[in-house]
Design a protein around this motif. Structure first.
Motif, PDB file in Angstrom:
ATOM      1  N   UNK A 161      -6.660  -5.223 -33.424  1.00 38.33           N
ATOM      2  CA  UNK A 161      -6.588  -4.011 -32.608  1.00 38.33           C
ATOM      3  C   UNK A 161      -7.470  -4.150 -31.378  1.00 38.33           C
ATOM      4  N   UNK A 162      -8.663  -4.692 -31.542  1.00 39.85           N
ATOM      5  CA  UNK A 162      -9.543  -4.860 -30.390  1.00 39.85           C
ATOM      6  C   UNK A 162      -8.882  -5.768 -29.353  1.00 39.85           C
ATOM      7  N   UNK A 163      -8.316  -6.874 -29.811  1.00 33.58           N
ATOM      8  CA  UNK A 163      -7.666  -7.817 -28.892  1.00 33.58           C
ATOM      9  C   UNK A 163      -6.483  -7.147 -28.197  1.00 33.58           C
ATOM     10  N   UNK A 164      -5.716  -6.342 -28.936  1.00 34.87           N
ATOM     11  CA  UNK A 164      -4.553  -5.699 -28.339  1.00 34.87           C
ATOM     12  C   UNK A 164      -4.961  -4.757 -27.211  1.00 34.87           C
ATOM     13  N   UNK A 165      -6.000  -3.961 -27.421  1.00 36.63           N
ATOM     14  CA  UNK A 165      -6.426  -3.030 -26.382  1.00 36.63           C
ATOM     15  C   UNK A 165      -7.052  -3.784 -25.210  1.00 36.63           C
ATOM     16  N   UNK A 166      -7.830  -4.819 -25.509  1.00 32.09           N
ATOM     17  CA  UNK A 166      -8.409  -5.648 -24.441  1.00 32.09           C
ATOM     18  C   UNK A 166      -7.309  -6.221 -23.556  1.00 32.09           C
ATOM     19  N   UNK A 167      -6.299  -6.828 -24.178  1.00 28.89           N
ATOM     20  CA  UNK A 167      -5.209  -7.435 -23.407  1.00 28.89           C
ATOM     21  C   UNK A 167      -4.422  -6.378 -22.634  1.00 28.89           C
ATOM     22  N   UNK A 168      -4.200  -5.223 -23.250  1.00 27.79           N
ATOM     23  CA  UNK A 168      -3.461  -4.154 -22.571  1.00 27.79           C
ATOM     24  C   UNK A 168      -4.223  -3.665 -21.345  1.00 27.79           C
ATOM     25  N   UNK A 169      -5.544  -3.589 -21.459  1.00 23.80           N
ATOM     26  CA  UNK A 169      -6.360  -3.137 -20.332  1.00 23.80           C
ATOM     27  C   UNK A 169      -6.221  -4.090 -19.153  1.00 23.80           C
ATOM     28  N   UNK A 170      -6.368  -5.380 -19.413  1.00 24.66           N
ATOM     29  CA  UNK A 170      -6.276  -6.356 -18.332  1.00 24.66           C
ATOM     30  C   UNK A 170      -4.848  -6.466 -17.806  1.00 24.66           C
ATOM     31  N   UNK A 171      -3.854  -6.416 -18.692  1.00 25.22           N
ATOM     32  CA  UNK A 171      -2.465  -6.456 -18.230  1.00 25.22           C
ATOM     33  C   UNK A 171      -2.166  -5.271 -17.317  1.00 25.22           C
ATOM     34  N   UNK A 172      -2.688  -4.094 -17.684  1.00 24.70           N
ATOM     35  CA  UNK A 172      -2.449  -2.910 -16.874  1.00 24.70           C
ATOM     36  C   UNK A 172      -3.118  -2.992 -15.514  1.00 24.70           C
ATOM     37  N   UNK A 173      -4.353  -3.506 -15.483  1.00 19.77           N
ATOM     38  CA  UNK A 173      -5.041  -3.654 -14.197  1.00 19.77           C
ATOM     39  C   UNK A 173      -4.282  -4.593 -13.271  1.00 19.77           C
ATOM     40  N   UNK A 174      -3.703  -5.634 -13.850  1.00 21.54           N
ATOM     41  CA  UNK A 174      -2.963  -6.607 -13.050  1.00 21.54           C
ATOM     42  C   UNK A 174      -1.589  -6.055 -12.648  1.00 21.54           C
TER      43      UNK A 174
END
Length: 270
Positions: A161-174
Motif C-alpha cells: 500500500x505504501x508503494x502504491x500511494x508513493x508511485x501514484x503521487x509521483x505519477x500524478x505529479x508527472x
C-alpha cells in the motif's frame, strides 16, 4: 475538457489548510541540508540574496540573519502568505512561469522544490545564472524520483500500500502537473553548461518511521495531493488506510531523495 491534465499547474497550494503543516515538516527535513550548503559556500555579511519558492520563509530568514542589516534578501513565492516580514527581507508575490521580476545582480540565489514543477525550468535556471554577480553562488535543491524502499512494515499488504500511494503521487505529479522528477539529477550538467564553476551535488535521504515527524508530513501531503493521488488509481479506502499506516511505528521507509547542487559564477578578470 474538464478532466484534461492540468500540465504546468503547481500541485501544492499555500492557501490550503494543510500547507503550514506540510511546509513546517519540509523545513525540519531539508533545512539542515540546505543550511550546510550555504555554510560551505560562505554567505558573507552584506550580501544580496534571492530566494525562490520561499514557502514558510525559514531559509529566507536564515539568510537575512546571515547577511545582516547591510544585506538584503528578496523572497519570491506564488503565494507568500506564510512568510513573516522583517526589515532586510523583501517579499514578492509572483508566478515564476511569467518570468523573473528582479534584475539583480545577486551574490546568492536559492531555489528549492520549485523548478522541477515549472515547464520553463531550464530557461529559468539559465536566467538565474545571468542574475548572479561575479563570484556569486547558485543553489538548487530538488526531490527526485527514486525507487521506493520500504525498510520494515507489519506485513506485505502494508508495504504494498505504501508503494502504491508513493508511485501514484509521483505519477500524478508527472502526468497531471508536468513535473520533471529527474530534473534534480540534470542540474549539475545544466550549471556546468551555463558556465558555473565549482559545481557539486549532495544527495540526501534518511529513514522515516511512523513515530517520527515525517508521518505528519506524509499525512499532510496525502490531503494536499488527494485529487492527484486518486486520479492515479488509489481508491478512497486505500487512501484512508494509507493515512493510518504512516503513523504505524512498525512502518519505516526511505525518505524522498533530495539532490542539492551548488555552482559559482566565475569572477571577471581585473
Amino acid at each position: 475538457m474538464e478532466n484534461a491534465p492540468h500540465h504546468n499547474e503547481y500541485a501544492f497550494r499555500n492557501s490550503s489548510n494543510e500547507a503550514p503543516i506540510q511546509l513546517s515538516h519540509l523545513e525540519a527535513f531539508l533545512d539542515p541540508t540546505t543550511i550546510a550548503a550555504f555554510e560551505s559556500i560562505e554567505v558573507p555579511s552584506g550580501s544580496a540574496c534571492l530566494e525562490l519558492g520561499a514557502g514558510n520563509g525559514s531559509i529566507a530568514h536564515w539568510l537575512a540573519d546571515r547577511v545582516g542589516d547591510d544585506g538584503t534578501v528578496t523572497a519570491i513565492d506564488i503565494n507568500p502568505v506564510h512568510i513573516p516580514p522583517r526589515p532586510n527581507l523583501r517579499i514578492m508575490r509572483h508566478d515564476l512561469r511569467q518570468g523573473l521580476p528582479v534584475a539583480g545582480p545577486f551574490d546568492v540565489i536559492h531555489a528549492r522544490l520549485v523548478l522541477s514543477h515549472i515547464a520553463e525550468r531550464t530557461e529559468i535556471l539559465k536566467s538565474l545564472v545571468e542574475l548572479l554577480a561575479p563570484g556569486g553562488w547558485l543553489v538548487v535543491g530538488e526531490f527526485v524520483r527514486d525507487p521506493v524502499q520500504v525498510i520494515s512494515a507489519a506485513n506485505d499488504a502494508d508495504a504494498s500500500l505504501y508503494v502504491k500511494v508513493y508511485d501514484a503521487t509521483y505519477d500524478g505529479l508527472i502526468n497531471l502537473h508536468g513535473a520533471d522528477l529527474r530534473f534534480g539529477f540534470d542540474v549539475f550538467n545544466l550549471m556546468t553548461a551555463a558556465g558555473l564553476a565549482s559545481v557539486r551535488s549532495t544527495h540526501f535521504a534518511e529513514s522515516w518511521s511512523g513515530d517520527s515527524y515525517a508521518a505528519k508530513f506524509l499525512h499532510s501531503n496525502s490531503f494536499q495531493l488527494e485529487e492527484l493521488i486518486r486520479g492515479s488509481g488509489v481508491t478512497a479506502a486505500e487512501l484512508d488506510a494509507y493515512r493510518r499506516l504512516v503513523f504505524d511505528p512498525a512502518l519505516t521507509v526511505k525518505s524522498n531523495l533530495f539532490v542539492n547542487t551548488v555552482g559559482k559564477k566565475p569572477c571577471t578578470s581585473i
